[in-house]
Structures are given as C-alpha cells and as structure tokens.
Design an enzyme around this catalytic site. Structure first.
Site, PDB file in Angstrom:
ATOM      1  N   ASN A 107      47.161  45.969  34.499  1.00  0.00           N
ATOM      2  CA  ASN A 107      47.780  44.819  35.195  1.00  0.00           C
ATOM      3  C   ASN A 107      49.170  44.067  33.804  1.00  0.00           C
ATOM      4  O   ASN A 107      49.294  42.968  34.750  1.00  0.00           O
ATOM      5  CB  ASN A 107      47.822  43.912  36.485  1.00  0.00           C
ATOM      6  CG  ASN A 107      46.240  43.036  35.515  1.00  0.00           C
ATOM      7  OD1 ASN A 107      45.623  43.124  34.325  1.00  0.00           O
ATOM      8  ND2 ASN A 107      45.901  42.160  35.617  1.00  0.00           N
ATOM      9  N   ASP A 165      42.848  47.251  38.907  1.00  0.00           N
ATOM     10  CA  ASP A 165      42.003  46.262  38.073  1.00  0.00           C
ATOM     11  C   ASP A 165      43.315  44.795  38.097  1.00  0.00           C
ATOM     12  O   ASP A 165      44.765  45.039  38.166  1.00  0.00           O
ATOM     13  CB  ASP A 165      41.386  45.466  37.034  1.00  0.00           C
ATOM     14  CG  ASP A 165      40.972  43.995  36.898  1.00  0.00           C
ATOM     15  OD1 ASP A 165      39.914  43.893  37.629  1.00  0.00           O
ATOM     16  OD2 ASP A 165      40.664  43.825  36.112  1.00  0.00           O
ATOM     17  N   ASN A 296      39.028  35.829  39.554  1.00  0.00           N
ATOM     18  CA  ASN A 296      39.139  36.579  40.686  1.00  0.00           C
ATOM     19  C   ASN A 296      37.759  37.551  40.257  1.00  0.00           C
ATOM     20  O   ASN A 296      38.378  38.296  39.488  1.00  0.00           O
ATOM     21  CB  ASN A 296      39.912  37.083  41.402  1.00  0.00           C
ATOM     22  CG  ASN A 296      40.453  37.735  43.158  1.00  0.00           C
ATOM     23  OD1 ASN A 296      39.210  37.828  43.563  1.00  0.00           O
ATOM     24  ND2 ASN A 296      41.137  38.614  43.461  1.00  0.00           N
ATOM     25  N   ASP A 323      35.992  39.866  31.123  1.00  0.00           N
ATOM     26  CA  ASP A 323      37.354  39.943  32.280  1.00  0.00           C
ATOM     27  C   ASP A 323      38.157  38.461  31.545  1.00  0.00           C
ATOM     28  O   ASP A 323      38.534  37.579  32.998  1.00  0.00           O
ATOM     29  CB  ASP A 323      36.563  39.567  33.479  1.00  0.00           C
ATOM     30  CG  ASP A 323      38.108  39.176  34.301  1.00  0.00           C
ATOM     31  OD1 ASP A 323      39.028  40.476  34.551  1.00  0.00           O
ATOM     32  OD2 ASP A 323      37.794  39.376  36.152  1.00  0.00           O
ATOM     33  N   HIS A 327      45.768  32.520  30.656  1.00  0.00           N
ATOM     34  CA  HIS A 327      46.906  32.150  31.821  1.00  0.00           C
ATOM     35  C   HIS A 327      47.238  30.804  30.594  1.00  0.00           C
ATOM     36  O   HIS A 327      46.287  30.188  29.748  1.00  0.00           O
ATOM     37  CB  HIS A 327      46.307  31.590  32.920  1.00  0.00           C
ATOM     38  CG  HIS A 327      46.235  32.813  33.626  1.00  0.00           C
ATOM     39  ND1 HIS A 327      47.147  33.675  33.710  1.00  0.00           N
ATOM     40  CD2 HIS A 327      45.296  33.153  34.245  1.00  0.00           C
ATOM     41  CE1 HIS A 327      46.744  34.183  34.760  1.00  0.00           C
ATOM     42  NE2 HIS A 327      45.579  33.679  34.675  1.00  0.00           N
TER      43      HIS A 327
HETATM   44 ZN   LIG Z   1      39.591  42.203  38.040  1.00  0.00          ZN
END
Ligand SMILES: [Zn+2]
Length: 443
Positions: A107, A165, A296, A323, A327
């Site tokens: 992503n 994802d 999330n 994960d 940010h």
């Molecule tokens: Zn995810």
C-alpha cells in the site's frame, strides 16, 4: 570480510539440533556465510588467531546469539510517503530490533500492483536497505478490490505473496479467485481481514471504551467474518490463506478449527494485540484518547487479548509480526477519529516478547525465536532461522540480562508512534549482521 563472533551463548535448538540446552560457541563468518561453528572454549586443534586472521572480532561474552529475525508485515512507505518512512529508515529500525529480513506491504503510492513499482522497491532495498526486503504485490489493482492484478508478472518482479493489506477484500468471489490463482504460483494470500460493513468507519474497537468516549467503534465480527470466509475458501481451493495481525477470540477459534481440518491456513499476531487492550488507551489532557494506541485492527477487548496470548502459547500462532506502520507526529497528534491507523514496532518486538512471555516462563525462548524467524519465513518459503555452517550470516546478538527503557530517542524509525514508550524491557539488540556485514552495533 572475515569476522569472528567470540564466546556467544545460544541453544542447540537454534544450531539445528534438538534440545533446549544453552551452549557457548564462536562463529567464523566469511563472504556472507557462516563457515564454522566452534565450541567454546575452543579445542586446541581449532584455535584461531584472532589478531591477524579476522578483520573484526566481536566479543559476545554475556550476549545471546540468535538467527536474524524475519518480520512478515511491515510498511516502509516508499515510494510515495517518504516523510513517514523510507526503505533506508525502515530497515534501520529493522536491524535495530534484530530483524535481518522483512516482508513489505504493497500500500505505497503508487500501489505495488505492477512490476515497475515492485522492481523499484527491490532496487531501492539493494542500494539503501540495511536488511533483506521481500515485497508483496497487491491483490487488486489500486487496492480497489475490483480487478485482480497479474500475479505471475508480480512474482517475476520479486514479490513473495499477494495481499491488499491496509484494506479487506470486500468481494467474496474476487478473494476466492485470488486464493486459487496464487496457489498455482505457490504463493500465500495475506489477508487484512475486515468486512467494511461491520467496521463502519470506526476508529477503535467497539466496546466499553468506544461507548464511554463516544467514538465510532469497529465490531470484532468485522475481522472474524472475513477470517471464516478465508478459512472456508482455503479448504475449497487448497490455497494458502494467511491471516495478518489476528486480534479477536472468534477469529482464532475459526483458524484453530480450519487447522484441525488440515486446511492450508497460517496466522500471525502482533505484540500490541498480545499485550494491550482497548482499556489501556490513555486519555490525553484534553480528555480525548491518544492516537498512538490507534491501529487497524484495533486494540480489542481484554478477553480478545487473552485469547491471542493463549493462541501464542498453545501453538495456534505461526508467526509474530510487527505491522510496523509509521506516521508523522503531526498526523498522530490529531483527534483519535482523524489520526491514521498504525504504530511502529520493529525496534521493540523482540524485547516485548522476551520480557513478557519468555522471561515470565510462558513461552520457551526457542519457540519465541522460531515464531520470529524460521516459522515466519516458512510462510513465504524463505529459509532462515538456524545458525548453521553454510547458512547466510544473518544474525542478531541480544543482551537478555540488562534492562533498558524505551524512550522517544530510542527509535531509528522516522516515527516515534509507539504505545510502549517508557516501558522497561529486556532483550536489547547489541549487533545485527546481514549477509555477514554488521548493519547495527549498539554504541
Ligand atoms: Zn493490515
């Protein structure tokens, strides 16, 4: 470069043998490989001259030698969002945490749904990356969940798995087709399991805390509905279904049952879902919830957290994933409903697992390391996780005895968004070697 790691502790299990006994060894590394594993103290016949033979001698007295760790899920934000993180800074965080390999999510901007973007990541990782970066390819074009990407072309460009994802795949038949097509290429489909009709644009778990603070909540079923779908489709197609960052008791139960039936289903869990629940989200001075606890899937209920812990210790979990989703501070300072999802995790993962599960006797050290190396790699057919002659010299040296405190300046990531700041932990990384080169040394 010829390196000697001298007088390190490890276990015979991690050396490829049986048993949990702790042994002391020295390692000779040459041309990126482990060429000799020597018992300590060295027998007279194997005495090595440390002064002239080696360009570098690492005195590992008091340190624990582990195979380099592999993280099945990171977001390095490059290309497109380098202000949050890039491959150089993300991999710096990885090696600081003892990780020598990471699997990166697609992503980015542009999305890794095409061979050019994947090739760019592979090239960037080889020039600026400090660890091995294995990219994944998007399942659907633009992560829009409408049209499948060309899995074969993506695989040829270097991806090790297929995933959307960041988003759940809402179209059932598209997801089933993806499992089927990826199977033919021997790749797993990694699922961010989220039924958007049930997550309803929420910011945190739907429960006591969301109601108390009047924040829109994400139902636990938004995950388990998709996990049940994935398990079912895996049984039907024989495709490898991998559940990313599992967070609820119901999802775990579905996975447990699918595994018992012999389905090709694997699952990872993240340290934050093992150690925190929605009740732990702190309230800021202005009375709102702190977005550094927002990710999330969200921190779930206490009973979900305990179910994750049970799944870890009873063997349902295949791997631990951070994960790592960085940010910028100005983004995470926003109101929890406006701030983006995601926290960092690479620098603290091993120490969190070691401190809270191994040191407390809930999990064997060998098992913990396997969940973070050999077994995590097996999901992607990446061989790693053993200290053996001939293997890549991907290694980490940890101090398991001296406590250290996580501070904002501790992080190598561009982001400091972590709910574990101020925690005192054990298991700090002292050295990380990738292909026989020292990529991190604690000064
Ligand atoms: Zn995810």
């Amino acid at each position: 470069m010829k390196i000697l790691i001298n007088n390190a502790s490890t276990t015979s299990h991690l050396l490829g043998g049986n048993g949990h006994d702790v042994v002391t060894i020295s390692l000779v590394i040459e041309k990126g490989k482990i060429v000799q594993v020597l018992d300590c103290p060295l027998p007279a016949s194997q005495t090595v001259s440390t002064d002239s033979t080696f360009e570098k001698v690492i005195d590992a007295t008091g340190l624990f030698l582990s195979p380099g760790l592999l993280d099945p899920q990171v977001h390095f934000r490059e290309p497109g969002m380098e202000y949050k993180e890039d491959i150089a800074s993300g991999s710096r965080a990885a090696v600081k945490g003892g990780f020598t390999s990471v699997v990166s999510m697609p992503n980015t901007t542009p999305t890794a749904d095409n061979a050019e973007t994947v090739a760019f990541m592979v090239e960037k990782a080889s020039t600026t990356g400090l660890c091995k970066v294995y990219p994944t390819g998007a399942l659907s074009k633009g992560l829009e969940g409408k049209e499948l990407t060309d899995f074969k072309t993506l695989q040829a460009a270097g991806v090790v798995a297929i995933t959307d994802d960041g988003k759940g795949v809402q179209d059932d038949s598209l997801f089933k087709q993806a499992l089927n097509d990826a199977k033919a290429l021997g790749m797993p489909v990694l699922d961010h399991s989220e039924d958007e009709s049930l997550s309803n644009g929420g910011a945190i778990h739907e429960g006591v805390v969301s109601r108390k603070h009047n924040v829109n909540g994400i139902k636990a079923s938004s995950e388990s509905v998709h996990v049940k779908r994935g398990c079912e489709y895996s049984e039907e197609t024989g495709g490898h279904y991998h559940v990313l960052h599992v967070s609820t008791a119901e999802s775990i139960e579905a996975i447990r049952q699918a595994k018992a039936k012999g389905a090709r289903v694997t699952v990872e869990v993240s340290p934050h879902h093992l150690l925190l629940c929605d009740e732990d989200i702190p309230v800021k001075a202005d009375g709102t919830l702190d977005a550094n606890w927002k990710m999330n899937p969200p921190l779930r209920s206490r009973s979900d957290m305990l179910a994750c812990q049970k799944a870890l210790t009873d063997g349902v979990i295949d791997a631990i994933a951070t994960d790592h989703a960085p940010h910028a501070p100005h983004e995470k300072d926003l109101h929890i409903e406006k701030a983006p999802f995601g926290i960092i995790g690479l620098e603290t993962a091993f120490a969190l697992i070691y401190t809270h599960f191994v040191k407390t006797g809930k999990l064997n050290l060998n098992t913990a390391i396997d969940l973070m190396s050999k077994q995590a790699g097996a999901i992607f057919n990446i061989k790693c996780g053993r200290i053996e002659e001939g293997a890549d010299a991907d290694l980490a040296l940890f101090d398991l005895k001296t406590p250290f405190t996580v501070t904002p300046s501790f992080f190598a990531s561009k982001s400091q968004s972590s709910p574990f700041i101020n925690e005192t932990l054990y298991g700090e990384t002292y050295y990380t070697l990738v292909d026989g080169e020292i990529k991190y040394a604690r000064c």
